[in-house]
Design an enzyme around this catalytic site. Sequence first.
Site: not given
Length: 228
Positions: A205-206
């Site tokens: 999710n970065r």
Amino acid sequence: MRQDDSVTDRESVPLALASMRKQYRAEGLSETDLAATPLEQFARWFKQAATDGGLFEPNAMIVSTADAQGRPSSRTVLLKHFDERGFVFYTNYDSRKGRELTGNPYVSLLFPWHPMARQVIVTGVARRTGRDETAAYFRTRPHGSQLGAWASGQSSVLADRTALDTAYAELAARYPEGEQVPVPPHWGGFRVAPQAVEFWQGRENRLHDRLRYAARPDGGWRVERLSP
């Protein structure tokens, strides 16, 4: 038939850059995982990159410099040595990076270990290595690479490829295989003494882990966690 009739559908459709992404599922990096110094931590990660990382050239790094007006330039260079004093690479001192580092010694190094979802970013100050250290490394280079250091006026404009090949052929005739090639006076090393070293580990999710060693005035290091 029109000129563009032979273009395939795949070639005619632009790549959807906005949707190109990978989900990083690697394990995280915590403060308790880190070594006492950034060079020790780099040695750990470099060993993994060189043995298990699936990387073509794990010692390839992007060296970014800036000229007197602050205009940046970047290129890929091979790391040839590292220890607690810093990171060493070699180049023609008359090249663009050589000239820029002579005028502005602040530099950034980036190790893009994409298959491992890792990056290491070094910022520091570059200083030339001594001539004895340069000569010792130069002697380890293949004979052809030694000749190439003389043949190439790195970053200068060439009329054509023939001029480069001719210069190399003349040097090969002058210094045949087995004969010692002198070290070019315009060629040598730079050692980058780090002021900060960031270890970047890709996460889902970065929400990546970014841990940075920053130099303290007393010669030690403090560790900072950066927001992804």
